[in-house]
Design a protein around this motif. Structure first.
Motif: not given
Length: 502
Positions: A290-310
């Motif tokens: 996720x590079x949309x709903x975090x404060x420092x989205x220009x330089x970082x990303x939040x991990x939401x899940x792994x493809x293996x979770x699907x």
């Protein structure tokens, strides 16, 4: 284009002399309404209107035992019900509103007569929006798309619940939208699936966040043209409040968002199967990021899940379009404030919907996959792309769609093709043009048992390591009651195959 205030379209307000009907606490009493259809949505609409004192007439060309039971209930509640040849050709004098079931096209003579008389026509989704309570109504997170919308909206439901919210999927899947809106135990938020039929008859919905998954030709017989179908899909974005989610790998969805009128400040959020840019969700080294709903989205990303979770129960890798649906659902969940861990837990807890790339069995090294929900060429193409060597079972009602692009794109993956259903000749012609060396088996029977013949023919053509894929690219109603019934028949035929040997 944006706008801050959203006046209701006066052409869609009943002229009842009492002001607008924009919420459930308004005065609906005495309003003279005709409800078209006695399916689940029509019955729910009639019941809700009667409860609020409206004068209701229900008309239905179809007549089934279930509809007759509903008619008896509505008669007790004070409605008039007309079936079959007793249905009038036009709204009765004094009608101030028509509420139509979603499958009724605008060319229907009754609706044409209503329009000529200046009577507003709402769908049951529009009625549900206007029956929400004046204060404290559950926000709507809306999803549409040619393919994947049920998967995305039910994934969203799972994420919302994992986040501790009282939520449900409603609309074109799950609860009828009116039942969800009027539930005696109010929901915190609604995950709402919308078809183009429902969007066509909606005028004032203002979702908290919205999503358009993809657009490909479908239902052209209902809409009249691809341009009109595409336009109706794009209306899901109208009046979006906080976020409008588009598919960064489908330029049509982005253009429709640019053309939409959203509330001032609404953000455009993309999703992609590649590495996400700022204000997008995507995949990085097997991680949904996720590079949309975090404060420092220009330089970082939040991990939401792994493809293996699907991964499904069979342990197979998730198809690309399934990952895309998860990203879209995650974007809506994050827009509503759901934490990353709840997105992950929602995906892990999620139970895939039936007849969507479901492995029925593996027999003699051949995997049999039910994707009966692939009822249009776009869905079938997404399904075929997930496999390398395919014996493809296809055919049914093509609804005016062209299949040349589908067959051209899939040609290199096809081991053989087994065709059944009314419009199978159109598919056979496309295979001859774009994959002339691929064997084609034509199942001429249009009885439901033709699926048994198709599965046996596919078995004889497949080799160990192949996939026999039911992805019809067409609707089922020429032979089956639903795509579910078609998929069930496929699964039954597969289970009746000998477990070894040829």
């Amino acid at each position: 284009m944006t706008q801050e205030a959203w006046p209701v379209d006066p052409a869609y307000e009943p002229d009842d002399g009492r002001g607008t009907l924009t919420h459930g606490d308004a005065d609906w009493s005495g309003l003279t309404v005709v409800v078209i259809g006695l399916g689940v949505s029509g019955f729910a609409a009639a019941d809700a209107l009667l409860e609020r004192g409206a004068r209701v007439t229900v008309v239905s060309r179809d007549r089934t035992p279930m509809m007759e039971d509903r008619a008896r209930i509505l008669d007790v509640l004070g409605a008039q019900v007309f079936f079959g040849d007793d249905v009038p050709d036009a709204p009765p004098p004094g009608t101030r509103l028509v509420v139509t079931s979603p499958g009724v096209p605008p060319t229907n003579p009754f609706l044409v007569a209503a329009a000529a008389a200046g009577i507003p026509v709402w769908g049951e989704v529009e009625l549900a929006w206007r029956m929400r309570p004046r204060e404290g109504a559950a926000p709507w997170l809306t999803v549409t798309g040619t393919n994947g919308k049920t998967t995305a909206v039910t994934m969203l439901e799972s994420m919302l619940r994992a986040g501790g919210l009282r939520a449900t999927a409603a609309g074109n899947v799950g609860l009828p939208i009116l039942e969800a809106v009027l539930h005696p135990e109010p929901y915190d938020v609604l995950a709402v699936e919308l078809s183009t039929f429902q969007l066509h008859w909606s005028r004032s919905i203002s979702p908290y966040a919205s999503c358009l998954l993809n657009v490909a030709p479908d239902h052209l017989d209902w809409h009249g043209s691809y341009d009109e179908y595409r336009h109706q899909k794009g209306r899901v974005f109208d009046r979006s409040q906080l976020a409008a989610v588009y598919n960064a790998q489908d330029l049509t969805t982005e253009q429709l968002l640019l053309d939409a009128e959203v509330v001032e400040g609404c953000r455009a959020i993309g999703f992609t199967l590649g590495v996400p840019s700022v204000s997008m969700l995507g995949v990085v080294d097997g991680v949904l990021a996720d590079r949309a709903f975090i404060d420092d989205r220009r330089t970082t990303a939040a991990e939401l899940a792994h493809v293996d979770d699907l991964r499904g129960p069979d342990g197979a890798d998730p198809a690309p379009h399934y990952v895309a649906d998860a990203l879209a659902a995650a974007a809506l969940a994050r827009a509503y404030g759901v934490a990353p861990v709840a997105v992950r837990d929602g995906l892990r807890d999620y139970q895939p919907q039936p007849h969507r790339v479901h492995t029925v069995a593996t027999v003699d090294g051949v995997r049999y996959v039910d994707d009966s929900k692939a009822t249009n060429p776009g869905a079938a193409q997404a399904s075929l792309t997930a496999f390398d060597d395919v014996v493809w079972i296809a055919g049914g009602l093509l609804k005016g769609a062209d299949v040349d692009d589908l067959v051209r794109a899939a040609a290199s993956r096809l081991r053989a093709v087994v065709l059944l259903g009314r419009d199978r000749a159109q598919l056979a012609d496309a295979v001859r043009r774009h994959a002339p060396d691929v064997p084609v088996i034509d199942i001429a029977s249009t009885e439901t048992g033709a699926m048994d013949d198709a599965v046996r023919a596919a078995r004889d053509l497949a080799r160990p390591g192949d996939v026999v894929l039911l992805a019809p690219a067409a609707a089922s109603l020429d032979m089956y009651d639903s795509y579910g019934a078609r998929g069930d028949r496929f699964a039954q035929a597969v289970r009746e195959l000998p477990s070894a040997g040829r």
